[in-house]
Design a protein around this motif. Structure first.
Motif, PDB file in Angstrom:
ATOM      1  N   CYS A 255      26.678  70.791  22.131  1.00 43.81           N
ATOM      2  CA  CYS A 255      27.822  71.703  22.329  1.00 43.81           C
ATOM      3  C   CYS A 255      28.817  71.561  21.181  1.00 43.81           C
ATOM      4  N   VAL A 256      29.078  70.317  20.780  1.00 48.07           N
ATOM      5  CA  VAL A 256      30.058  70.067  19.714  1.00 48.07           C
ATOM      6  C   VAL A 256      29.554  70.640  18.394  1.00 48.07           C
ATOM      7  N   ASN A 257      28.270  70.422  18.088  1.00 47.04           N
ATOM      8  CA  ASN A 257      27.737  70.931  16.819  1.00 47.04           C
ATOM      9  C   ASN A 257      27.676  72.456  16.784  1.00 47.04           C
ATOM     10  N   ILE A 258      27.435  73.083  17.937  1.00 51.29           N
ATOM     11  CA  ILE A 258      27.325  74.549  17.946  1.00 51.29           C
ATOM     12  C   ILE A 258      28.706  75.211  18.006  1.00 51.29           C
ATOM     13  N   SER A 275      33.638  56.074  34.280  1.00 46.05           N
ATOM     14  CA  SER A 275      33.244  55.389  33.041  1.00 46.05           C
ATOM     15  C   SER A 275      31.757  55.038  33.011  1.00 46.05           C
ATOM     16  N   LEU A 276      31.112  54.918  34.183  1.00 45.02           N
ATOM     17  CA  LEU A 276      29.663  54.655  34.215  1.00 45.02           C
ATOM     18  C   LEU A 276      28.915  55.730  33.434  1.00 45.02           C
ATOM     19  N   LEU A 277      29.413  56.963  33.540  1.00 46.38           N
ATOM     20  CA  LEU A 277      28.785  58.109  32.886  1.00 46.38           C
ATOM     21  C   LEU A 277      29.423  58.380  31.526  1.00 46.38           C
ATOM     22  N   LEU A 278      30.760  58.300  31.520  1.00 48.08           N
ATOM     23  CA  LEU A 278      31.523  58.735  30.348  1.00 48.08           C
ATOM     24  C   LEU A 278      31.351  57.806  29.143  1.00 48.08           C
ATOM     25  N   GLU A 279      31.316  56.507  29.407  1.00 44.42           N
ATOM     26  CA  GLU A 279      31.213  55.563  28.280  1.00 44.42           C
ATOM     27  C   GLU A 279      29.939  55.774  27.456  1.00 44.42           C
ATOM     28  N   PRO A 280      28.743  55.746  28.097  1.00 47.26           N
ATOM     29  CA  PRO A 280      27.543  56.009  27.287  1.00 47.26           C
ATOM     30  C   PRO A 280      27.512  57.428  26.720  1.00 47.26           C
ATOM     31  N   ALA A 281      28.108  58.399  27.457  1.00 45.07           N
ATOM     32  CA  ALA A 281      28.107  59.789  26.965  1.00 45.07           C
ATOM     33  C   ALA A 281      28.927  59.889  25.682  1.00 45.07           C
ATOM     34  N   LEU A 282      30.114  59.293  25.682  1.00 41.99           N
ATOM     35  CA  LEU A 282      30.986  59.388  24.503  1.00 41.99           C
ATOM     36  C   LEU A 282      30.400  58.620  23.327  1.00 41.99           C
ATOM     37  N   HIS A 283      29.766  57.484  23.645  1.00 44.10           N
ATOM     38  CA  HIS A 283      29.134  56.695  22.587  1.00 44.10           C
ATOM     39  C   HIS A 283      28.031  57.522  21.909  1.00 44.10           C
ATOM     40  N   THR A 284      27.203  58.170  22.752  1.00 46.42           N
ATOM     41  CA  THR A 284      26.105  58.990  22.221  1.00 46.42           C
ATOM     42  C   THR A 284      26.637  60.192  21.451  1.00 46.42           C
ATOM     43  N   LEU A 285      27.689  60.807  21.994  1.00 45.67           N
ATOM     44  CA  LEU A 285      28.310  61.954  21.310  1.00 45.67           C
ATOM     45  C   LEU A 285      28.752  61.536  19.901  1.00 45.67           C
ATOM     46  N   GLY A 286      29.403  60.386  19.807  1.00 52.23           N
ATOM     47  CA  GLY A 286      29.882  59.889  18.518  1.00 52.23           C
ATOM     48  C   GLY A 286      28.743  59.603  17.551  1.00 52.23           C
ATOM     49  N   ARG A 287      27.621  59.171  18.100  1.00 49.39           N
ATOM     50  CA  ARG A 287      26.483  58.801  17.269  1.00 49.39           C
ATOM     51  C   ARG A 287      25.689  60.029  16.803  1.00 49.39           C
ATOM     52  N   ALA A 289      26.660  63.704  17.112  1.00 47.24           N
ATOM     53  CA  ALA A 289      27.281  64.940  16.603  1.00 47.24           C
ATOM     54  C   ALA A 289      27.827  64.724  15.193  1.00 47.24           C
ATOM     55  N   PHE A 290      28.129  65.808  14.499  1.00 47.46           N
ATOM     56  CA  PHE A 290      28.770  65.710  13.188  1.00 47.46           C
ATOM     57  C   PHE A 290      30.101  64.977  13.355  1.00 47.46           C
ATOM     58  N   ALA A 291      30.453  64.169  12.364  1.00 53.11           N
ATOM     59  CA  ALA A 291      31.572  63.231  12.535  1.00 53.11           C
ATOM     60  C   ALA A 291      32.918  63.906  12.787  1.00 53.11           C
TER      61      ALA A 291
END
Ligand SMILES: [Zn+2]
Length: 320
Positions: A255-258, A275-287, A289-291
């Motif tokens: 979504c972020v890249n598009i 945070s159970l969901l959000l922490e790994p989601a945000l980590h993956t997003l950071g890894r 998507a474009f910076a």
């Protein structure tokens, strides 16, 4: 709010119930009602029942000056015709909802996809001042998506845009209700989560979840019980949330890249895992998507939660 003030009405047709709300133009709920609906009955009968509950709701309400009724419903919607083209969750095909409802309800009617309503509500209620581009994901049984681009609800060429839950993320994955295979919602939606928890229980891998379910009144696995087990230290459930969060993060990075949005708003039952969901989601997003766009986007869980859809449906009348 004075009784003679003009109000809006929202209707949110979910898989098992319909929510009604009388809403101010600022998005405040003045009165609301929820009624159970059985979509296995013929569509005409269901719509008749919805109309009846609506009429009683308005009859008993203190507010009579209604500008219009906005209706959110899952599926592929033709907003111009008020037609539900295809709703796999409700089992409806080519039902002219506006035509059938207008026989019973004497107000202007707008029909819209339910996740589009949630996105419009999320943007209108607390993002419109400083955000032009917003994605809303409703993480319920499946995943609904709505897109606000340049401060407008984006509908695409046929009104069908925003089906983020039906992005193919595994080309050879599980069949989905929409007819496709490997859709995003089968990996992140509640039904996918429950399916995986069931398989863990069968293989005796989730002892704490098993114990929690023994004490639960209905013994039914829900995202809430899987979250509870993870928080109590169940390693299988912890891994399940980790995996689900990473998958969600991949979807968010797409979504972020598009779309390069300023905001992504999450709502629905699965988002309550916090945070159970959000922490790994945000980590993956950071890894993934474009910076720069990944740094710019703010991902939040909606504070309005299950009322976002019904309020957003009512607020459709403020769309220009
Ligand atoms: Zn699908």
């Amino acid at each position: 709010m004075k009784k003679e003030s003009q109000v809006l009405v929202g209707m949110d047709c979910g898989g098992t119930n319909v929510k009604f709300a009388i809403v101010t133009p600022e998005g405040k709920i003045l009165e609301s009602k929820c009624a159970a609906v059985d979509y296995k009955e013929p569509a005409e009968k269901v719509i008749k029942k919805i109309s009846l509950v609506f009429k009683n709701f308005i009859k008993q309400s203190a507010f009579k000056k209604i500008q219009g009724v906005g209706i959110g419903i899952a599926g592929d919607i033709d907003q111009k015709k008020g037609l539900v083209r295809f709703s796999p969750n409700l089992g409806w095909n080519n039902i002219n909802l506006r035509c059938l409802l207008s026989k019973e309800i004497p107000y202007p009617l707008l029909i819209e996809n339910d996740a589009n309503c949630a996105a419009w509500g999320a943007w209108w209620l607390d993002a419109k001042k400083d955000c032009e581009n917003l994605i809303c994901l409703t993480l319920g049984t499946g995943i609904g998506g709505g897109i606000i681009l340049n401060s407008k609800l984006y509908r695409g060429a046929t009104g069908s845009a925003g089906e983020i839950g039906h992005m193919t993320i595994r080309y050879d994955g599980q069949p989905c209700k929409c007819g496709n295979f490997g859709c995003a919602e089968s990996f992140v939606g509640a039904w996918g989560l429950i399916r995986e928890a069931e398989s863990g229980l069968k293989r005796e891998l989730a002892p704490i979840l098993k114990k929690i379910l023994k004490g639960a009144p209905q013994k039914k696995i829900e995202p809430k019980s899987i979250a509870e087990a993870a928080k109590a230290g169940d390693p299988f459930c912890q891994q399940l949330w980790q995996d689900t969060g990473e998958r969600l993060g991949s979807i968010l990075s797409n979504c972020v890249n598009i779309f390069n949005p300023e905001r992504i708003v999450l709502c629905g039952g699965v988002s309550k895992a916090g945070s159970l969901l959000l922490e790994p989601a945000l980590h993956t997003l950071g890894r993934r998507a474009f910076a720069i766009p990944a740094k710019k986007v703010k991902v939040t869980v909606s504070q309005y939660d299950e009322n976002l859809g019904v309020v957003g449906a009512a607020l459709l009348f403020l769309e220009k």
